[in-house]
Design a protein around this motif. Structure first.
Motif, mmCIF file in Angstrom:
data_model
loop_
_atom_site.group_PDB
_atom_site.id
_atom_site.type_symbol
_atom_site.label_atom_id
_atom_site.label_comp_id
_atom_site.label_asym_id
_atom_site.label_seq_id
_atom_site.Cartn_x
_atom_site.Cartn_y
_atom_site.Cartn_z
ATOM 1 N N VAL A 39 41.740 30.253 49.245
ATOM 2 C CA VAL A 39 40.984 31.703 49.563
ATOM 3 C C VAL A 39 41.864 32.606 48.652
ATOM 4 O O VAL A 39 43.168 32.474 48.451
ATOM 5 C CB VAL A 39 40.993 32.006 50.822
ATOM 6 C CG1 VAL A 39 42.334 31.945 51.428
ATOM 7 C CG2 VAL A 39 40.217 33.193 51.163
ATOM 8 N N SER A 40 41.227 33.498 47.899
ATOM 9 C CA SER A 40 41.772 34.777 47.231
ATOM 10 C C SER A 40 41.003 36.025 47.614
ATOM 11 O O SER A 40 39.921 36.000 47.741
ATOM 12 C CB SER A 40 41.980 34.261 45.914
ATOM 13 O OG SER A 40 42.492 33.144 45.684
ATOM 14 N N LEU A 41 41.702 37.049 47.523
ATOM 15 C CA LEU A 41 41.211 38.262 47.172
ATOM 16 C C LEU A 41 41.554 38.835 45.913
ATOM 17 O O LEU A 41 42.901 38.769 45.760
ATOM 18 C CB LEU A 41 41.758 39.336 48.323
ATOM 19 C CG LEU A 41 41.518 40.699 48.399
ATOM 20 C CD1 LEU A 41 39.909 40.894 48.274
ATOM 21 C CD2 LEU A 41 41.987 41.786 49.388
ATOM 22 N N MET A 42 40.588 39.353 45.152
ATOM 23 C CA MET A 42 41.101 39.736 43.574
ATOM 24 C C MET A 42 40.258 41.066 43.247
ATOM 25 O O MET A 42 39.049 41.360 43.944
ATOM 26 C CB MET A 42 41.029 38.752 42.782
ATOM 27 C CG MET A 42 39.498 38.219 42.689
ATOM 28 S SD MET A 42 39.006 36.929 41.540
ATOM 29 C CE MET A 42 39.662 37.689 39.970
ATOM 30 N N ARG A 43 40.954 41.939 42.516
ATOM 31 C CA ARG A 43 40.141 42.914 42.099
ATOM 32 C C ARG A 43 39.202 42.582 40.881
ATOM 33 O O ARG A 43 39.412 41.520 40.400
ATOM 34 C CB ARG A 43 41.243 43.804 41.413
ATOM 35 C CG ARG A 43 42.060 44.782 42.116
ATOM 36 C CD ARG A 43 42.909 45.637 41.324
ATOM 37 N NE ARG A 43 43.754 45.031 40.564
ATOM 38 C CZ ARG A 43 43.251 45.011 39.083
ATOM 39 N NH1 ARG A 43 42.160 45.476 38.612
ATOM 40 N NH2 ARG A 43 44.038 44.475 38.261
ATOM 41 N N LEU A 44 38.150 43.046 40.700
ATOM 42 C CA LEU A 44 37.090 43.024 39.742
ATOM 43 C C LEU A 44 37.708 43.401 38.556
ATOM 44 O O LEU A 44 38.194 44.574 38.324
ATOM 45 C CB LEU A 44 36.145 43.633 39.888
ATOM 46 C CG LEU A 44 34.814 43.150 39.079
ATOM 47 C CD1 LEU A 44 34.253 41.784 39.608
ATOM 48 C CD2 LEU A 44 33.379 44.043 39.333
ATOM 49 N N PRO A 45 38.053 42.368 37.766
ATOM 50 C CA PRO A 45 38.924 42.818 36.390
ATOM 51 C C PRO A 45 38.414 44.018 35.641
ATOM 52 O O PRO A 45 36.977 43.754 35.526
ATOM 53 C CB PRO A 45 39.083 41.449 35.667
ATOM 54 C CG PRO A 45 38.071 40.635 36.224
ATOM 55 C CD PRO A 45 37.848 40.872 37.750
ATOM 56 N N THR A 60 45.999 31.773 47.790
ATOM 57 C CA THR A 60 46.603 30.574 48.218
ATOM 58 C C THR A 60 46.609 29.761 46.978
ATOM 59 O O THR A 60 47.107 28.374 47.152
ATOM 60 C CB THR A 60 45.946 29.986 49.610
ATOM 61 O OG1 THR A 60 44.745 29.516 49.321
ATOM 62 C CG2 THR A 60 46.108 30.789 50.836
ATOM 63 N N LEU A 61 46.058 30.082 46.058
ATOM 64 C CA LEU A 61 45.926 29.125 44.774
ATOM 65 C C LEU A 61 47.314 28.781 44.295
ATOM 66 O O LEU A 61 48.392 29.573 44.416
ATOM 67 C CB LEU A 61 45.377 30.005 43.610
ATOM 68 C CG LEU A 61 43.727 30.157 43.866
ATOM 69 C CD1 LEU A 61 43.322 30.871 42.634
ATOM 70 C CD2 LEU A 61 43.120 28.694 43.460
ATOM 71 N N PRO A 62 47.855 27.681 43.882
ATOM 72 C CA PRO A 62 49.136 27.233 43.391
ATOM 73 C C PRO A 62 49.334 28.138 42.128
ATOM 74 O O PRO A 62 48.809 28.462 41.247
ATOM 75 C CB PRO A 62 48.780 25.679 43.043
ATOM 76 C CG PRO A 62 47.539 25.310 43.632
ATOM 77 C CD PRO A 62 46.693 26.543 43.718
ATOM 78 N N ILE A 63 50.765 28.301 42.219
ATOM 79 C CA ILE A 63 51.315 29.251 41.183
ATOM 80 C C ILE A 63 51.010 28.382 39.626
ATOM 81 O O ILE A 63 50.745 29.094 39.000
ATOM 82 C CB ILE A 63 52.789 29.279 41.285
ATOM 83 C CG1 ILE A 63 52.986 30.346 42.585
ATOM 84 C CG2 ILE A 63 53.471 30.104 40.243
ATOM 85 C CD1 ILE A 63 54.231 30.470 42.816
ATOM 86 N N PHE A 69 46.047 28.711 34.025
ATOM 87 C CA PHE A 69 44.983 29.444 33.775
ATOM 88 C C PHE A 69 45.157 30.732 32.628
ATOM 89 O O PHE A 69 44.447 30.755 31.566
ATOM 90 C CB PHE A 69 44.256 30.024 35.087
ATOM 91 C CG PHE A 69 43.015 30.152 34.783
ATOM 92 C CD1 PHE A 69 41.955 29.274 35.168
ATOM 93 C CD2 PHE A 69 42.489 31.414 34.714
ATOM 94 C CE1 PHE A 69 40.622 29.517 34.985
ATOM 95 C CE2 PHE A 69 41.214 31.828 34.666
ATOM 96 C CZ PHE A 69 40.262 30.634 34.971
ATOM 97 N N ASP A 70 46.324 31.346 32.744
ATOM 98 C CA ASP A 70 46.564 32.428 32.082
ATOM 99 C C ASP A 70 47.114 32.348 30.927
ATOM 100 O O ASP A 70 47.231 33.070 29.759
ATOM 101 C CB ASP A 70 47.726 33.439 32.848
ATOM 102 C CG ASP A 70 46.987 33.993 34.123
ATOM 103 O OD1 ASP A 70 45.783 34.243 34.198
ATOM 104 O OD2 ASP A 70 47.630 34.902 34.770
#
Length: 238
Positions: A39-45, A60-63, A69-70
């Motif tokens: 689960v994640s809470l993120m800003r709309l980019p 809680t995504l793995p580092i 991804f980045d």
């Protein structure tokens, strides 16, 4: 369990969360209740942003997943996030529905599969100051029915409301930074990387990142740049 009973119990647990870590722990339980792994809470980019890490508020995504991804700047190829600029409707997705022929999608699919993420749900939310956020659930589970979608949507909106109350309370009474956190911020303001600061302070870059992440949460920032700017504005560093 009857839908309304489950929703009531989960919402009660969310309301009882007394801190961000506890809130995230409860939300992880909610994700698992519905078959999701993360689960994640993120800003709309913003249009110019292409790093997932800079938009994630809690996750809680793995580092390792976030780093990979980045490294490939894959967020700019995400087909779902741009839809929230013009819509408040939740978005369901699955690997089967993604068009691998689109630019960058083959890399996104590869990374998602590597970490066992095959489908997900994104629920848009709005803060009182107008900032757009997205609550997202990711994992490998059955495609949610409309009933499940409605239930999880209500829980997510309630969770965001609870989170916003905690955030506003922290803004009124910000948590004090430790001496070590301030020291790390000072070096960061001078352009030092985590590895360089670790060498200076005889600490691992993982420990330096932990200090920075704690400071980011305490000052309600989204990244290191904002952390340094806010620390200077509050005269915590010169």
């Amino acid at each position: 369990m009857i839908t309304l009973e489950r929703q009531s119990l989960l919402s009660k647990d969310i309301s009882a969360a007394e801190s961000r870590p506890r809130w995230l722990h409860v939300l992880q339980g909610v994700a698992k209740e519905f078959g999701y792994a993360h689960v994640s809470l993120m800003r709309l980019p913003r249009p110019e942003e292409d790093l997932l890490s800079s938009t994630l508020v809690e996750t809680t995504l793995p580092i390792r997943f976030i780093r990979e991804f980045d490294q490939m700047r894959l967020m700019r190829h995400c087909p779902l996030l741009p839809k929230f600029e013009h819509s408040l409707m939740p978005q369901r997705w699955s690997l089967k529905e993604l068009d691998a022929e689109q630019t960058g999608m083959d890399s996104i699919v590869t990374v998602l599969k590597q970490f066992g993420i095959h489908n997900g749900l994104l629920i848009p939310t709005n803060s009182l100051n107008g900032d757009r956020h997205v609550m997202r659930f990711d994992g490998h589970c059955d495609h949610p029915s409309q009933v499940i979608l409605n239930e999880l949507g209500m829980i997510a909106l309630h969770a965001f409301d609870v989170y916003e109350r905690m955030r506003r309370a922290e803004m009124v009474t910000p948590r004090a930074l430790t001496k070590r956190e301030l020291e790390v911020i000072r070096w960061t303001s001078q352009g030092k990387t985590s590895a360089e600061i670790g060498q200076i302070l005889s600490l691992s870059d993982h420990t330096i990142n932990a200090y920075l992440n704690n400071a980011i949460r305490k000052l309600d920032c989204v990244n290191r740049t904002q952390l340094v700017a806010k620390s200077i504005r509050l005269k915590l560093i010169s």
